[in-house]
Motif scaffolding. Sequence first.
Motif, PDB file in Angstrom:
ATOM      1  N   ALA A  35       1.415  -1.476   0.258  1.00  0.00           N
ATOM      2  CA  ALA A  35      -0.027  -0.528  -0.235  1.00  0.00           C
ATOM      3  C   ALA A  35       1.159   1.237   0.150  1.00  0.00           C
ATOM      4  O   ALA A  35       0.905   2.344  -0.489  1.00  0.00           O
ATOM      5  N   ILE A  36       2.043   1.284   0.718  1.00  0.00           N
ATOM      6  CA  ILE A  36       2.603   2.551   0.907  1.00  0.00           C
ATOM      7  C   ILE A  36       3.675   2.620  -0.461  1.00  0.00           C
ATOM      8  O   ILE A  36       3.589   3.347  -0.995  1.00  0.00           O
ATOM      9  N   GLU A  37       4.106   1.629  -1.369  1.00  0.00           N
ATOM     10  CA  GLU A  37       4.538   1.518  -2.709  1.00  0.00           C
ATOM     11  C   GLU A  37       3.280   1.652  -3.148  1.00  0.00           C
ATOM     12  O   GLU A  37       3.796   2.994  -4.491  1.00  0.00           O
ATOM     13  N   ALA A  38       2.488   1.296  -3.402  1.00  0.00           N
ATOM     14  CA  ALA A  38       1.213   2.698  -4.294  1.00  0.00           C
ATOM     15  C   ALA A  38       0.796   3.888  -4.029  1.00  0.00           C
ATOM     16  O   ALA A  38       0.531   4.531  -4.932  1.00  0.00           O
ATOM     17  N   VAL A  39       0.907   3.909  -2.973  1.00  0.00           N
ATOM     18  CA  VAL A  39       0.556   5.859  -2.415  1.00  0.00           C
ATOM     19  C   VAL A  39       2.245   6.563  -3.013  1.00  0.00           C
ATOM     20  O   VAL A  39       1.791   7.540  -3.402  1.00  0.00           O
TER      21      VAL A  39
END
Lengths: 468, 304
Positions: A434-438
């Motif tokens: 999720a951090i990667e996506a944001v």
Amino acid sequence: MEKLKHLMILVLCLGFTFTVLAGCSTDEDAAGNESAGQENEAVEVVTITAQAPSPETTRVDNLVRAAEMLNEELEKEGQNIRVEVETQMFEGSWEDYYRQFMLAFQSGKEPDIYVASHPNTGWLADGGYIQPLDELKESEAYADVYPVLWDAVTYKGHVWGAIQDTEARPVFYNKNILREMGWSEEEIESLPEKVKNGEFTLDDLLRVAEEAVSSGAAKYGILHRPVNGPDFQVMLYNFGGQLYDPEENKIVFDKEAVLKQLSFFHEIAQKNLIPEGLLSMEWSNIHSMVVNGEVLFYFGGIWNIYNWGQDDFHKELGKVDPEWVMENFGMMLYPAAEEGGQPITLSHPFAYFVSSNAEHKDLIVRLLEHVIHPDLQTIHNVETYHLPVTESAAEHPDYKANITLGDIAYMTEYTTFLPNHEGYEPYSNAVFKAIEAVQLGRQTPEEALEALEVQLKNDLRDQLTILE
Amino acid sequence: MEKTQRFSLYLRKWGLPAFMLSPFMILVTVFYFLPVILIVVLSFTSMGSAMRWDFIGFQNYRFLFEDPNLPTILTNTLIYVSFTLGINVLFGLTLALLTTYFIQKESIGLFFRTIWMLPRMSPPVVYVLLWLWFFDPSSYGVLNSIRELMGLPPTMWLVNQPMTAVILANGLIGASFGMIIFSAAIKSIPQDLFKAAKVDGAGHWSIIKDIILPALRWPIMFVTIWQLLSLLTSYEYILLLTNGGPGFDSTVLALYSYHKAFQFFEFGYGAAVSVVLVAVAIVLTVMLWKLFGMQKIERGARID
């Protein structure tokens, strides 16, 4: 023709028998857990096996030293028993290390003492791989263990491991960049103290990082690890989030705090405070950027000082020593999310776990009581840049004399831990994605939170509690 | 009495072959059939790190089909397998033509073929390290250094184009297999055919189209099926190169099964993913077998 046929059958039979026999032979030495002393018939030698992951050999070497101390004690007591520790180091990934232990256990060849990081407590205990060590909490040798560290090895109301070491994950700040930005020496040196007192908050950190980039004093304001790891959860705790519910023994998805956590990592990417594509970089590039003064704040680990002395990361100087690091960098806690709030860090202590098949538990417990001796702890701490787990080891002269470690021992008081629950691994992996996506701008923090909820429900199912 | 006689006759006829074959039968059973049966059984359990056989019926399959990532992973698998297979076969064919037909001197052809075999001989970790260095997003990466020379900013190759990177790395390494098989087949074509074609004034394209390609029909089919099956189950280069990321952008079914079983120790769930993979592989093999008419491969050679 008939003769040839017989000969062929004979050769085949011989070959087959040989192969079967070779396959059936076992290594008696490796399987043996106990052997009688050769030189003195009356003294029984108990062999205790211990295994740790590379590269810190001191974790198991200290057990050998502890065995010497224990043997002296046994001799004084007039007992006819001596302890010998056989050590083994494991090379490979963490997953391989855990998998190897699982399989070794199934075939009864696991080490008696298994060194692993504390979040493994859950699966080791639930799977029946290890035995509780509640007696250590009552033991005099463990009396001055920092109370907070017991949390790291406690699961379902029992102590499952003998805490071995802990470490600090400080925020490194580049003093030269702050100097260039016009900070006075006094301001630079007092920064850790200000962070400690809650006077310098996370917002201040972001502001200073932005200034550093816009003024051209630093190429990047902030740098964090490029791969999944414990550090990302510091921000969750910093925003008041919860990761684990010990009552229910479930992983907690604290939506409000996770949203803030995702927003933080989104914001630093949006403001270009971190390099583009940070999460796909190699560790060596991270170290190069930090050491070469391209970054103001680096969310690192104390052991990085050891790393920077191992490879030629600095463009001109090559390997840099701790003195150089201390001249050019300061270390502070993660600033509190709010003014006057509590700053924070996270530790990932290691522990000695005892196999549930291990015999001679009494001797193993006595061995563990010796291995926590301040002298032994200090050997490990100074050599591998770890922090002591007892107050007496923090007072050890060799430890205090170490220019790097002495200054950051206080961080243990501000530390937090990861859950000991097996579901943490899939949880952290999903949060990392999720951090990667944001950070890549594929999702807003709100969208990522939504996707994360679906993912966690599927991955953790009944092991998850959702906190709206 | 007659029965005993028949039995001894039967034994005399089949005893030795059975005895000779038994080691291989045992090996095949232990290493081929048992694992598949075990995986199927395992996929009906909730086996986790405690390694207990707790049967839970079809739950793993239900979770798998409700998995939010499944559509992405299936699409990735399709893209990965078809494009890599394309490179494997077509590039392998090109290499074979270049090193056997266009370069007639055997020593030079052999030299170039050996160069293409090098990645296959080097350990995957070393091979992938080179690719990682090649694609590194910082200005230290090879591709980005070239961009820097042209005054362009560094770009994140593995983040923006993870599948392209994975397909390239796998495609180039896999091409050497096709190259070897095709080279051998081209070499077995009698030289008279080439000579006769040249006398008749045939061009290169006509020789390739009318002589070489028809002779390569079976090798091409064999390489296609063989590589298809290896690609469906291969994940090690993806694991090392992108680890399936960013997000699930380069995760294929085999890698997902590996992650579930060996990263999160959900052995039951990982086994369920593997069973789906085995089913896909069987269906595709049967389809291709029929499509190519592979049963005819056992007939006599078309040449000679």
